[in-house]
Design an enzyme around this catalytic site. Structure first.
Site, short mmCIF file in Angstrom:
data_model
loop_
_atom_site.label_atom_id
_atom_site.label_comp_id
_atom_site.label_asym_id
_atom_site.label_seq_id
_atom_site.Cartn_x
_atom_site.Cartn_y
_atom_site.Cartn_z
CG HIS A 142 -1.98 -1.12 1.24
ND1 HIS A 142 -3.29 -0.83 1.13
CD2 HIS A 142 -1.67 -2.37 1.50
CE1 HIS A 142 -3.88 -1.88 1.23
NE2 HIS A 142 -2.93 -2.81 1.35
CG HIS A 194 -1.99 -3.32 5.84
ND1 HIS A 194 -0.86 -3.55 5.11
CD2 HIS A 194 -2.75 -3.92 5.09
CE1 HIS A 194 -0.98 -4.45 3.97
NE2 HIS A 194 -2.29 -4.78 3.92
CG HIS A 215 -3.47 -10.16 4.95
ND1 HIS A 215 -2.97 -9.40 5.94
CD2 HIS A 215 -3.89 -9.18 3.84
CE1 HIS A 215 -2.81 -8.13 5.30
NE2 HIS A 215 -3.52 -7.93 4.16
CG ASN A 218 0.97 -12.51 5.37
OD1 ASN A 218 0.15 -13.13 5.28
ND2 ASN A 218 2.12 -12.65 5.35
CG ASP A 247 0.01 -17.71 -1.38
OD1 ASP A 247 0.55 -17.89 -0.09
OD2 ASP A 247 0.04 -16.70 -1.82
N GLY A 248 1.04 -20.82 0.16
CA GLY A 248 2.63 -21.53 0.16
C GLY A 248 3.65 -20.34 0.20
CG HIS A 250 0.48 -14.20 1.31
ND1 HIS A 250 0.41 -14.63 -0.01
CD2 HIS A 250 0.41 -12.81 1.60
CE1 HIS A 250 0.20 -13.29 -0.56
NE2 HIS A 250 0.20 -12.40 0.34
CG ASP A 273 -4.36 -9.98 -0.47
OD1 ASP A 273 -5.13 -9.16 -0.89
OD2 ASP A 273 -3.24 -9.91 -0.11
CB ALA A 307 2.01 -7.29 -4.97
#
Length: 387
Positions: A142, A194, A215, A218, A247-248, A250, A273, A307
């Site tokens: 971001h 975030h 998430h 993260n 997803d392997g 993150h 995401d 991203a």
């Protein structure tokens, strides 16, 4: 016109019931019939060949799909492309997600979602504003120059009428708790993300109505022995939901498993995401004027900053089951029943039950690939959507 789906192995959202037939009328489940029952007459009959019929997937964090990013295109046509890009992978409810941007772009996105809902765009259920009330220390991809406090302008966007289910991800330490409470009281699903906040910051936000965590792990303060941080607060709280990206890239598999085992059952939900590359041939897209590529399923800036993802919901279910060893039924619940509860829509989606919306996915139980989806009773072959 009614439709009968016969000869399916039915997972109804809570348990696998064996061979069943499902009657659809006016976009809703009208009846479920066992193999030994007489079947009703129907205008259309589809034989599902014993494949696995499950509630359609519900993705609460979709930045893009079908070659479109919401930040780049705020239109009903753009939303339709996103929905189609994800539908081929079993997603029947999508919350379009706006990454931190200007107020004008946010307003345009809200207007597009409002128009899409008014037009009855199948699969669209709301909007997720991921930002801009973030902590620069945990900015991720971001743009920190666009970060801002939770002021009247943002409140007006977040609480606007006609947006369906609304999620707002913010950093609680950057927001006055009275304002956070105002958002929660307005029916907004407030989620922490975030954030560089402390355990105490999250405790205060929970008391004000914080409902989820975006998430998990993260872009948030990690848990250590003496400082539980945001991660510790998220995993320790029994009432909130966590989105998790399997997803392997993150998360390490062991880290993901630790989170899943820490939360009460029903409080961990799969999210993608996803970026524009999901459901698109072109594995490149633009965000903030930067070209981002998806390589081997990993979306990242040239400096390596993640991203978003190139993950789809069927892939998330498959990874959760095969990589993490979570039972398939639980992985399916994490993709349907649990996000439905987070969105407060579990009285209409997330289950195959009489009276619920006929949003379903047909899965090959061997390959764990999607064969067909139904949204409000209207079917589409995954192969045709991929053409």
């Amino acid at each position: 016109m009614n439709r009968l789906l016969r000869n399916a192995t039915l997972f109804d959202g809570t348990a696998t019931l064996g061979r069943r037939s499902v009657l659809i009328e006016d976009g809703r489940i009208a009846g479920i019939f066992a193999a030994d029952q007489d079947l009703p007459q129907a205008d259309i009959v589809e034989d599902l060949g014993g494949l696995l019929l499950a509630p359609g997937f519900i993705d609460t964090q979709v930045n893009g799909g079908g070659g479109v990013m919401l930040n780049s295109e705020q239109s009903v046509d753009g939303l339709s492309a996103m929905v189609a890009g994800h539908r081929r992978y079993g997603t029947t409810t999508l919350i379009a997600t706006m990454v931190t941007d200007t107020l004008d772009v946010m307003r345009a996105a809200a207007d597009a979602v409002r128009a899409g809902l008014q037009a009855g765009l199948p699969g669209l259920r709301g909007i997720h504003f991921e930002g801009p009330c973030f902590n620069p220390l945990r900015k991720g991809v971001h743009r920190p120059d666009l970060f801002r406090p939770l002021d009247d302008d943002l409140m007006k966007i977040y609480t606007g009428a006609g947006l369906g289910a609304v999620i707002v991800t913010l950093a609680p330490e950057q927001v006055d708790t009275a304002r956070l409470a105002e958002l929660a009281e307005a029916g907004v699903n407030v989620s922490a993300g975030h954030t560089g906040g402390s355990y105490e910051d999250i405790e205060a936000a929970l008391a004000a109505g914080l409902r989820g965590f975006t998430h998990i792990y993260n872009a948030m303060t990690p848990m250590t022995g003496r400082e539980p941080g945001v991660v510790g607060a998220a995993l320790n709280d029994t009432n909130t939901w966590c989105g998790i990206i399997i997803d392997g890239y993150h998360l390490h598999d062991a880290t993901a498993l630790a989170a899943i085992h820490s939360k009460p059952r029903g409080k961990m939900m799969l999210v993608t995401d996803a970026m524009a590359t999901v459901g698109a041939r072109d594995k490149r897209f633009s965000l903030y004027g930067h070209e981002i590529r998806a390589i081997d399923g990993r979306c990242a800036l040239p400096d390596g900053t993640l991203a978003g993802s190139d993950l789809d919901m069927m892939g998330a279910v498959r990874n959760t089951h095969r990589r993490l060893g979570i039972p398939l039924e639980e992985a399916l619940r994490m993709a349907s029943l649990y996000p439905a509860a987070f969105l407060r829509l579990d009285d209409r989606i997330g289950r195959i039950r009489p009276g619920f919306d006929a949003d379903m996915v047909l899965i090959d139980p061997e390959s764990l690939e999607v064969r067909r989806t139904w949204i409000a009773g209207e079917g589409e072959d995954a192969q045709r959507l991929a053409a």
